[in-house]
Write a protein that holds these residues in place. Structure first.
Motif, PDB file in Angstrom:
ATOM      1  N   ILE A   1       0.889  -1.157   0.000  1.00 12.55           N
ATOM      2  CA  ILE A   1       0.000   0.000   0.000  1.00 12.55           C
ATOM      3  C   ILE A   1       0.928   1.207   0.000  1.00 12.55           C
ATOM      4  O   ILE A   1       1.719   1.383   0.924  1.00 12.55           O
ATOM      5  N   ARG A   2       0.834   1.998  -1.052  1.00 17.43           N
ATOM      6  CA  ARG A   2       1.710   3.164  -1.145  1.00 17.43           C
ATOM      7  C   ARG A   2       0.887   4.373  -0.744  1.00 17.43           C
ATOM      8  O   ARG A   2      -0.206   4.595  -1.261  1.00 17.43           O
ATOM      9  N   ILE A   3       1.404   5.126   0.219  1.00 13.37           N
ATOM     10  CA  ILE A   3       0.614   6.193   0.831  1.00 13.37           C
ATOM     11  C   ILE A   3       1.092   7.546   0.343  1.00 13.37           C
ATOM     12  O   ILE A   3       2.280   7.850   0.427  1.00 13.37           O
ATOM     13  N   GLY A   4       0.152   8.359  -0.154  1.00  8.91           N
ATOM     14  CA  GLY A   4       0.480   9.725  -0.557  1.00  8.91           C
ATOM     15  C   GLY A   4       0.110   9.998  -1.987  1.00  8.91           C
ATOM     16  O   GLY A   4       0.375   9.193  -2.875  1.00  8.91           O
ATOM     17  N   GLY A   5      -0.535  11.131  -2.236  1.00 12.47           N
ATOM     18  CA  GLY A   5      -0.855  11.548  -3.589  1.00 12.47           C
ATOM     19  C   GLY A   5       0.273  12.419  -4.098  1.00 12.47           C
ATOM     20  O   GLY A   5       0.846  12.205  -5.145  1.00 12.47           O
ATOM     21  N   GLN A   6       0.623  13.440  -3.310  1.00 10.19           N
ATOM     22  CA  GLN A   6       1.829  14.238  -3.565  1.00 10.19           C
ATOM     23  C   GLN A   6       2.884  13.779  -2.559  1.00 10.19           C
ATOM     24  O   GLN A   6       2.548  13.195  -1.547  1.00 10.19           O
ATOM     25  N   PRO A   7       4.149  14.098  -2.826  1.00  9.57           N
ATOM     26  CA  PRO A   7       5.180  13.780  -1.831  1.00  9.57           C
ATOM     27  C   PRO A   7       4.776  14.300  -0.446  1.00  9.57           C
ATOM     28  O   PRO A   7       4.242  15.396  -0.308  1.00  9.57           O
ATOM     29  N   LEU A   8       5.029  13.484   0.575  1.00  9.73           N
ATOM     30  CA  LEU A   8       4.430  13.736   1.884  1.00  9.73           C
ATOM     31  C   LEU A   8       5.166  14.780   2.705  1.00  9.73           C
ATOM     32  O   LEU A   8       4.582  15.420   3.566  1.00  9.73           O
ATOM     33  N   GLY A   9       6.467  14.929   2.498  1.00  6.90           N
ATOM     34  CA  GLY A   9       7.186  15.865   3.356  1.00  6.90           C
ATOM     35  C   GLY A   9       7.451  15.224   4.708  1.00  6.90           C
ATOM     36  O   GLY A   9       6.938  14.156   5.017  1.00  6.90           O
ATOM     37  N   PHE A  10       8.241  15.898   5.536  1.00  8.68           N
ATOM     38  CA  PHE A  10       8.696  15.266   6.770  1.00  8.68           C
ATOM     39  C   PHE A  10       7.999  15.811   7.999  1.00  8.68           C
ATOM     40  O   PHE A  10       8.190  15.315   9.086  1.00  8.68           O
ATOM     41  N   ASP A  11       7.201  16.870   7.848  1.00  8.03           N
ATOM     42  CA  ASP A  11       6.711  17.525   9.054  1.00  8.03           C
ATOM     43  C   ASP A  11       5.324  17.071   9.450  1.00  8.03           C
ATOM     44  O   ASP A  11       4.877  17.322  10.553  1.00  8.03           O
ATOM     45  N   GLU A  12       4.655  16.398   8.556  1.00  6.21           N
ATOM     46  CA  GLU A  12       3.309  15.989   8.906  1.00  6.21           C
ATOM     47  C   GLU A  12       3.365  14.771   9.820  1.00  6.21           C
ATOM     48  O   GLU A  12       4.212  13.905   9.659  1.00  6.21           O
ATOM     49  N   CYS A  13       2.462  14.743  10.775  1.00 10.07           N
ATOM     50  CA  CYS A  13       2.447  13.627  11.724  1.00 10.07           C
ATOM     51  C   CYS A  13       1.218  12.784  11.450  1.00 10.07           C
ATOM     52  O   CYS A  13       0.267  13.245  10.847  1.00 10.07           O
ATOM     53  N   GLY A  14       1.258  11.550  11.903  1.00  5.38           N
ATOM     54  CA  GLY A  14       0.059  10.727  11.825  1.00  5.38           C
ATOM     55  C   GLY A  14      -0.089   9.954  10.535  1.00  5.38           C
ATOM     56  O   GLY A  14      -1.078   9.257  10.346  1.00  5.38           O
ATOM     57  N   ILE A  15       0.890  10.055   9.630  1.00  4.87           N
ATOM     58  CA  ILE A  15       0.766   9.306   8.374  1.00  4.87           C
ATOM     59  C   ILE A  15       0.878   7.813   8.654  1.00  4.87           C
ATOM     60  O   ILE A  15       0.074   7.005   8.191  1.00  4.87           O
ATOM     61  N   VAL A  16       1.880   7.443   9.459  1.00  2.00           N
ATOM     62  CA  VAL A  16       2.047   6.029   9.786  1.00  2.00           C
ATOM     63  C   VAL A  16       0.830   5.553  10.581  1.00  2.00           C
ATOM     64  O   VAL A  16       0.314   4.459  10.367  1.00  2.00           O
ATOM     65  N   ALA A  17       0.347   6.411  11.484  1.00  2.00           N
ATOM     66  CA  ALA A  17      -0.808   6.040  12.310  1.00  2.00           C
ATOM     67  C   ALA A  17      -2.041   5.775  11.440  1.00  2.00           C
ATOM     68  O   ALA A  17      -2.823   4.867  11.717  1.00  2.00           O
ATOM     69  N   GLN A  18      -2.191   6.545  10.374  1.00  2.00           N
ATOM     70  CA  GLN A  18      -3.363   6.396   9.503  1.00  2.00           C
ATOM     71  C   GLN A  18      -3.512   4.960   9.021  1.00  2.00           C
ATOM     72  O   GLN A  18      -4.613   4.428   8.921  1.00  2.00           O
ATOM     73  N   ILE A  19      -2.386   4.329   8.718  1.00  2.00           N
ATOM     74  CA  ILE A  19      -2.426   2.970   8.192  1.00  2.00           C
ATOM     75  C   ILE A  19      -2.279   1.939   9.316  1.00  2.00           C
ATOM     76  O   ILE A  19      -2.960   0.922   9.344  1.00  2.00           O
ATOM     77  N   SER A  20      -1.368   2.233  10.253  1.00  2.00           N
ATOM     78  CA  SER A  20      -1.057   1.183  11.226  1.00  2.00           C
ATOM     79  C   SER A  20      -2.187   0.958  12.221  1.00  2.00           C
ATOM     80  O   SER A  20      -2.372  -0.140  12.723  1.00  2.00           O
ATOM     81  N   GLN A  21      -2.956   2.004  12.491  1.00  2.00           N
ATOM     82  CA  GLN A  21      -4.041   1.877  13.469  1.00  2.00           C
ATOM     83  C   GLN A  21      -5.095   0.844  13.026  1.00  2.00           C
ATOM     84  O   GLN A  21      -5.367  -0.107  13.753  1.00  2.00           O
ATOM     85  N   PRO A  22      -5.688   1.019  11.823  1.00  2.00           N
ATOM     86  CA  PRO A  22      -6.668   0.015  11.391  1.00  2.00           C
ATOM     87  C   PRO A  22      -6.068  -1.390  11.270  1.00  2.00           C
ATOM     88  O   PRO A  22      -6.748  -2.374  11.547  1.00  2.00           O
ATOM     89  N   LEU A  23      -4.794  -1.481  10.868  1.00  2.00           N
ATOM     90  CA  LEU A  23      -4.182  -2.808  10.756  1.00  2.00           C
ATOM     91  C   LEU A  23      -4.055  -3.442  12.138  1.00  2.00           C
ATOM     92  O   LEU A  23      -4.296  -4.638  12.322  1.00  2.00           O
ATOM     93  N   ALA A  24      -3.676  -2.628  13.125  1.00  2.00           N
ATOM     94  CA  ALA A  24      -3.531  -3.160  14.480  1.00  2.00           C
ATOM     95  C   ALA A  24      -4.889  -3.600  15.010  1.00  2.00           C
ATOM     96  O   ALA A  24      -5.009  -4.644  15.665  1.00  2.00           O
ATOM     97  N   ASP A  25      -5.929  -2.805  14.698  1.00  2.00           N
ATOM     98  CA  ASP A  25      -7.266  -3.177  15.178  1.00  2.00           C
ATOM     99  C   ASP A  25      -7.669  -4.540  14.637  1.00  2.00           C
ATOM    100  O   ASP A  25      -8.383  -5.288  15.285  1.00  2.00           O
ATOM    101  N   SER A  26      -7.208  -4.857  13.422  1.00  2.00           N
ATOM    102  CA  SER A  26      -7.572  -6.145  12.830  1.00  2.00           C
ATOM    103  C   SER A  26      -6.479  -7.180  13.000  1.00  2.00           C
ATOM    104  O   SER A  26      -6.559  -8.262  12.432  1.00  2.00           O
ATOM    105  N   ASP A  27      -5.437  -6.836  13.751  1.00  2.00           N
ATOM    106  CA  ASP A  27      -4.334  -7.756  14.022  1.00  2.00           C
ATOM    107  C   ASP A  27      -3.684  -8.281  12.740  1.00  2.00           C
ATOM    108  O   ASP A  27      -3.389  -9.463  12.606  1.00  2.00           O
TER     109      ASP A  27
END
Length: 348
Positions: free
Chosen positions: A284-310
């Motif tokens: 799963i490739r995340i981002g429409g435009q290059p994401l930059g380094f200052d935004e937070c929560g990008i990893v959380a956006q994906i990892s949270q639902p995955l963790a919920d489903s183990d």
């Protein structure tokens, strides 16, 4: 209320240790057409370990560029150039180790195990993270100047150690808080980024460093000469279906490789080893435009639902985009989850 560590260990409350590793890293990117200027240092860093003091090296090729994460010794090898972008911060790699008495019910591997305990809390404190999952472990890179916030945020949940010259020294918040206040801002709902799910199947593998010479020609070919994806690019959509992605890391003497099945077929099967399940992964490739380094929560956006489903996931951030790898059998349900996430209005 603070109990002594001995008692805490007996009660098993903090079953996980967080290690701040003894590397100071730079995150850089080499543009595709500038690669020719860096083949000498890259070959040295990959194949000639005795010629450099670099202990942490990771190179990931994506369609846009090559992301190179390396310690200060390795960074000295890269000459300044218009083809090299360098993120200005020093990054420190953190690593979570279960210390024997963890009763984690989760069978999931990779970033899923730390989604709730590390990634979500850091996102809420507006700490940007750069993830690098390898065959052996998951590195969470944080900026050196965010370290005190990181320790404050995570010390409830973890025993925190700093590695200093091979020794693990316990860290406590008071040692680092220099008039630091917790970010009082309400956690803003992070932007939900578009995702792209290419068709390639990926493998996550390792290699005994002593056998590196015997695959050197293949590795050089795949890394430096494979810029023409398919000879038969008859269908115009060829590029959208599959994506160029290859990651090689050599960290503290361990090698990790992520490649698609097409690249894997070029390597001798007996030299690369994979986990016993030997499973295939989808990206799963995340981002429409290059994401930059200052935004937070990008990893959380994906990892949270995955963790919920183990669901297990490897996660590799690069200079422009983020990449999560999930087991092939889970890709349909993950796709559904992410589409649902995009439709939902952000909860305030």
């Amino acid at each position: 209320m603070h109990m002594h560590t001995e008692e805490t260990a007996l009660l098993g409350t903090a079953s996980m240790d967080l290690h701040i590793l003894d590397h100071r890293l730079r995150v850089t990117s080499i543009c595709k057409n500038g690669l020719v200027n860096f083949t000498h240092p890259l070959i040295k860093l990959i194949f000639l370990r005795n010629r450099t003091r670099c202990k942490f090296f990771s190179l990931t090729e994506t369609p846009e560029n090559y992301t190179v994460v390396l310690d200060e010794e390795g960074f000295k090898e890269l000459q300044p150039s218009e083809h090299l972008k360098v993120e200005s911060s020093i990054w420190l790699p953190l690593n979570v180790v279960s210390n024997g008495n963890s009763s984690s019910s989760s069978q999931a591997v990779g970033v899923t195990k730390i989604a709730k305990s590390v990634i979500a809390p850091l996102a809420q404190q507006h700490v940007s993270v750069f993830m690098l999952s390898t065959y052996q472990t998951d590195f969470i890179l944080v900026r050196e100047n965010d370290l005190s916030v990181v320790i404050q945020t995570l010390e409830e949940e973890f025993n925190i150690y700093k590695e200093v010259g091979g020794e693990s020294v316990p860290m406590h918040c008071q040692e680092v808080s220099n008039g630091l206040q917790k970010n009082g801002k309400e956690a803003i709902q992070p932007t939900v980024h578009p995702v792209l799910i290419p068709q390639n199947q990926f493998c996550v593998m390792s290699l005994d460093p002593d056998t590196l010479p015997s695959i050197a020609t293949t590795l050089i070919d795949v890394l430096f000469y494979s810029n023409c994806p398919k000879e038969d690019a008859s269908s115009p959509n060829q590029d959208l279906d599959c994506i160029k992605f290859f990651s090689f890391s050599l960290i503290d003497g361990y090698i990790s490789l992520v490649m698609d099945t097409e690249a894997q077929r070029q390597f001798p099967a007996d030299l690369l080893f994979t986990s016993s399940s030997g499973e295939l992964w989808r990206m799963i490739r995340i981002g429409g435009q290059p994401l930059g380094f200052d935004e937070c929560g990008i990893v959380a956006q994906i990892s949270q639902p995955l963790a919920d489903s183990d669901i297990s996931a490897y996660y590799i951030s690069t200079f422009s985009f983020d990449h999560a790898l999930v087991p092939e059998e889970d890709i349909v349900s993950v796709t559904g989850m992410l589409q649902h996430q995009r439709k939902e209005p952000a909860a305030s």
